[in-house]
Structures are given as C-alpha cells and as structure tokens.
Scaffold this motif. Structure first.
Motif, PDB file in Angstrom:
ATOM      1  N   GLU A  23       3.743  -7.682   0.113  1.00 19.70           N
ATOM      2  CA  GLU A  23       2.940  -7.745  -0.816  1.00 19.70           C
ATOM      3  C   GLU A  23       2.471  -7.891  -1.667  1.00 19.70           C
ATOM      4  O   GLU A  23       2.410  -7.773  -2.939  1.00 19.70           O
ATOM      5  CB  GLU A  23       1.193  -8.185   0.295  1.00 19.70           C
ATOM      6  N   GLY A  24       3.043  -6.293  -2.385  1.00 16.18           N
ATOM      7  CA  GLY A  24       2.530  -5.368  -3.482  1.00 16.18           C
ATOM      8  C   GLY A  24       1.663  -4.069  -3.499  1.00 16.18           C
ATOM      9  O   GLY A  24       1.333  -4.131  -4.602  1.00 16.18           O
ATOM     10  N   LYS A  25       0.943  -4.202  -2.402  1.00 15.47           N
ATOM     11  CA  LYS A  25      -0.229  -3.101  -2.329  1.00 15.47           C
ATOM     12  C   LYS A  25       0.250  -1.965  -1.710  1.00 15.47           C
ATOM     13  O   LYS A  25       1.002  -2.175  -1.131  1.00 15.47           O
ATOM     14  CB  LYS A  25      -1.530  -4.175  -1.389  1.00 15.47           C
ATOM     15  N   THR A  26      -1.125  -0.822  -2.505  1.00 16.63           N
ATOM     16  CA  THR A  26      -0.359   0.763  -1.697  1.00 16.63           C
ATOM     17  C   THR A  26      -1.268   0.509  -1.144  1.00 16.63           C
ATOM     18  O   THR A  26      -3.059   0.148  -0.863  1.00 16.63           O
ATOM     19  CB  THR A  26      -0.459   0.899  -3.301  1.00 16.63           C
ATOM     20  N   VAL A  27      -0.991   1.564   0.063  1.00 15.59           N
ATOM     21  CA  VAL A  27      -2.517   1.518   1.526  1.00 15.59           C
ATOM     22  C   VAL A  27      -2.511   2.654   1.632  1.00 15.59           C
ATOM     23  O   VAL A  27      -1.403   4.027   1.312  1.00 15.59           O
ATOM     24  CB  VAL A  27      -1.295   1.038   2.593  1.00 15.59           C
ATOM     25  N   THR A  28      -3.807   3.191   1.280  1.00  8.45           N
ATOM     26  CA  THR A  28      -3.718   4.617   1.271  1.00  8.45           C
ATOM     27  C   THR A  28      -4.467   5.155   3.125  1.00  8.45           C
ATOM     28  O   THR A  28      -5.138   4.380   3.722  1.00  8.45           O
ATOM     29  CB  THR A  28      -5.555   5.109   1.202  1.00  8.45           C
ATOM     30  N   ILE A  29      -3.905   6.015   3.041  1.00  8.45           N
ATOM     31  CA  ILE A  29      -4.228   6.971   4.869  1.00  8.45           C
ATOM     32  C   ILE A  29      -5.195   7.889   5.220  1.00  8.45           C
ATOM     33  O   ILE A  29      -4.628   8.929   3.451  1.00  8.45           O
ATOM     34  CB  ILE A  29      -2.491   6.752   5.714  1.00  8.45           C
ATOM     35  N   SER A  30      -5.258   8.190   6.069  1.00  9.76           N
ATOM     36  CA  SER A  30      -6.506   9.098   5.619  1.00  9.76           C
ATOM     37  C   SER A  30      -6.676  10.266   7.105  1.00  9.76           C
ATOM     38  O   SER A  30      -6.639   9.452   8.219  1.00  9.76           O
ATOM     39  CB  SER A  30      -8.449   8.886   5.567  1.00  9.76           C
ATOM     40  N   HIS A  31      -6.860  11.462   7.002  1.00  8.84           N
ATOM     41  CA  HIS A  31      -7.460  12.122   8.144  1.00  8.84           C
ATOM     42  C   HIS A  31      -8.383  12.809   7.824  1.00  8.84           C
ATOM     43  O   HIS A  31      -8.425  13.651   7.146  1.00  8.84           O
ATOM     44  CB  HIS A  31      -5.965  12.826   8.367  1.00  8.84           C
ATOM     45  N   ARG A  32      -9.232  11.999   9.204  1.00 10.08           N
ATOM     46  CA  ARG A  32     -11.154  12.784   9.517  1.00 10.08           C
ATOM     47  C   ARG A  32     -11.492  12.134   8.180  1.00 10.08           C
ATOM     48  O   ARG A  32     -12.252  13.248   7.938  1.00 10.08           O
ATOM     49  CB  ARG A  32     -10.743  14.325   9.661  1.00 10.08           C
ATOM     50  N   GLY A  33     -11.014  11.023   7.573  1.00 11.51           N
ATOM     51  CA  GLY A  33     -11.737  11.149   6.056  1.00 11.51           C
ATOM     52  C   GLY A  33     -11.569  11.217   5.084  1.00 11.51           C
ATOM     53  O   GLY A  33     -11.563  11.220   3.832  1.00 11.51           O
ATOM     54  N   ASP A  34      -9.943  12.062   4.750  1.00 11.30           N
ATOM     55  CA  ASP A  34      -9.943  12.511   4.042  1.00 11.30           C
ATOM     56  C   ASP A  34      -8.364  12.378   3.725  1.00 11.30           C
ATOM     57  O   ASP A  34      -7.762  11.954   4.577  1.00 11.30           O
ATOM     58  CB  ASP A  34      -9.464  14.414   3.514  1.00 11.30           C
ATOM     59  N   PRO A  35      -8.157  10.719   2.320  1.00 15.78           N
ATOM     60  CA  PRO A  35      -7.029  10.568   1.927  1.00 15.78           C
ATOM     61  C   PRO A  35      -5.650  11.605   2.449  1.00 15.78           C
ATOM     62  O   PRO A  35      -5.997  13.019   1.662  1.00 15.78           O
ATOM     63  CB  PRO A  35      -7.255  10.516  -0.143  1.00 15.78           C
ATOM     64  N   VAL A  36      -4.980  10.934   2.789  1.00 12.72           N
ATOM     65  CA  VAL A  36      -4.013  12.245   2.728  1.00 12.72           C
ATOM     66  C   VAL A  36      -2.401  11.782   2.413  1.00 12.72           C
ATOM     67  O   VAL A  36      -1.460  11.890   2.393  1.00 12.72           O
ATOM     68  CB  VAL A  36      -3.377  13.228   4.806  1.00 12.72           C
ATOM     69  N   ALA A  37      -2.475  10.434   2.347  1.00 10.02           N
ATOM     70  CA  ALA A  37      -1.068   9.705   2.099  1.00 10.02           C
ATOM     71  C   ALA A  37      -1.374   8.216   1.663  1.00 10.02           C
ATOM     72  O   ALA A  37      -1.878   8.225   1.824  1.00 10.02           O
ATOM     73  CB  ALA A  37       0.395   9.541   3.865  1.00 10.02           C
ATOM     74  N   GLU A  38      -0.118   7.915   0.764  1.00 13.58           N
ATOM     75  CA  GLU A  38      -0.018   6.708   0.150  1.00 13.58           C
ATOM     76  C   GLU A  38       1.175   6.051   0.825  1.00 13.58           C
ATOM     77  O   GLU A  38       2.197   6.581   0.698  1.00 13.58           O
ATOM     78  CB  GLU A  38      -0.425   6.496  -1.162  1.00 13.58           C
ATOM     79  N   ILE A  39       1.441   4.889   1.307  1.00 14.68           N
ATOM     80  CA  ILE A  39       2.219   3.786   1.357  1.00 14.68           C
ATOM     81  C   ILE A  39       2.030   2.697  -0.132  1.00 14.68           C
ATOM     82  O   ILE A  39       1.468   1.979  -0.589  1.00 14.68           O
ATOM     83  CB  ILE A  39       2.192   3.190   2.720  1.00 14.68           C
ATOM     84  N   ARG A  40       3.282   2.135  -0.133  1.00 19.04           N
ATOM     85  CA  ARG A  40       3.503   1.444  -1.410  1.00 19.04           C
ATOM     86  C   ARG A  40       4.375   1.342  -1.600  1.00 19.04           C
ATOM     87  O   ARG A  40       5.580   1.883  -1.232  1.00 19.04           O
ATOM     88  CB  ARG A  40       2.512   2.578  -2.922  1.00 19.04           C
ATOM     89  N   PRO A  41       5.029  -0.421  -2.327  1.00 15.18           N
ATOM     90  CA  PRO A  41       6.248  -0.572  -2.106  1.00 15.18           C
ATOM     91  C   PRO A  41       7.593   0.067  -3.158  1.00 15.18           C
ATOM     92  O   PRO A  41       7.113   0.491  -4.338  1.00 15.18           O
ATOM     93  CB  PRO A  41       6.087  -1.921  -3.413  1.00 15.18           C
ATOM     94  N   LEU A  42       8.176   0.049  -3.049  1.00  7.95           N
ATOM     95  CA  LEU A  42       9.818   1.462  -4.143  1.00  7.95           C
ATOM     96  C   LEU A  42       9.398   0.195  -5.206  1.00  7.95           C
ATOM     97  O   LEU A  42      10.298   1.251  -6.596  1.00  7.95           O
ATOM     98  CB  LEU A  42      11.228   0.958  -2.961  1.00  7.95           C
ATOM     99  N   SER A  43       9.836  -0.824  -5.385  1.00  9.05           N
ATOM    100  CA  SER A  43      10.059  -1.599  -6.488  1.00  9.05           C
ATOM    101  C   SER A  43       8.600  -0.964  -7.790  1.00  9.05           C
ATOM    102  O   SER A  43       8.923  -0.119  -8.988  1.00  9.05           O
ATOM    103  CB  SER A  43      10.176  -3.033  -6.968  1.00  9.05           C
ATOM    104  N   GLU A  44       7.473  -0.782  -7.112  1.00 14.95           N
ATOM    105  CA  GLU A  44       6.966  -0.548  -8.265  1.00 14.95           C
ATOM    106  C   GLU A  44       7.040   1.109  -8.647  1.00 14.95           C
ATOM    107  O   GLU A  44       6.647   1.533  -9.667  1.00 14.95           O
ATOM    108  CB  GLU A  44       5.178  -0.647  -7.278  1.00 14.95           C
TER     109      GLU A  44
END
Length: 91
Positions: A23-44
């Motif tokens: 849908e074009g949104k960026t998702v942040t992934i956290s580990h023990r409360g700290d952001p460690v990664a993002e998943i975002r669309p390739l076209s962006e």
C-alpha cells in the motif's frame, strides 16, 4: 500513524506487514523496543535515490557525468616500465 512491529509480531503477521508495504507504507521493525530495520516499497527507494543524487549534484559533492565523454587515450609507452613494475612487486 507510524507502523511499528516487534520482531515476534513480524513473524506472526508477515502477510499483514507485506500488505502495508504494498500500500506504499513503511514498516519499522523493533527489537526489545529499539528500531532496527525498515521495510519499504522498492519504487519509493528508486525515487529517493534519484532525488539524493540530484541533491548531491546541486550541492557540488557529486559531479554529473558529461553528456559526451572524451575517450581515454593510452599514454606513451615507456621502455622497461613493466620490468621495473614487476621487480618492485618482487616478481
């Protein structure tokens, strides 16, 4: 609204995470409360790269490639250069 998932939530809801990304949104992934990664669309990402390159050119950090580059011409051969080069390398 920021989309934030813990690593265990991502494992359990991976299809949901991918739906958000499609849908074009960026998702942040956290580990023990700290952001460690993002998943975002390739076209962006591709658009952002083009904008970053243009910004670097505008700031003078990156020089744009000339439209008609001159071909590289070989230099004048120097007698014994290869022998000296190999001797310096110990070969």
């Amino acid at each position: 609204m920021r989309l934030l998932y813990s690593t265990s939530e991502v494992k359990a809801r991976f299809s949901e995470v991918l739906r958000h990304v499609r849908e074009g949104k960026t998702v942040t992934i956290s580990h023990r409360g700290d952001p460690v990664a993002e998943i975002r669309p390739l076209s962006e990402r591709a658009t952002r790269l083009e904008k970053r390159l243009a910004d670097l050119e505008r700031r003078g950090i990156l020089t744009p490639r000339p439209k008609d580059p001159k071909p590289i011409e070989p230099g004048t051969p120097v007698p014994g250069a290869l022998k000296r080069f190999l001797a310096a390398r110990g070969e």
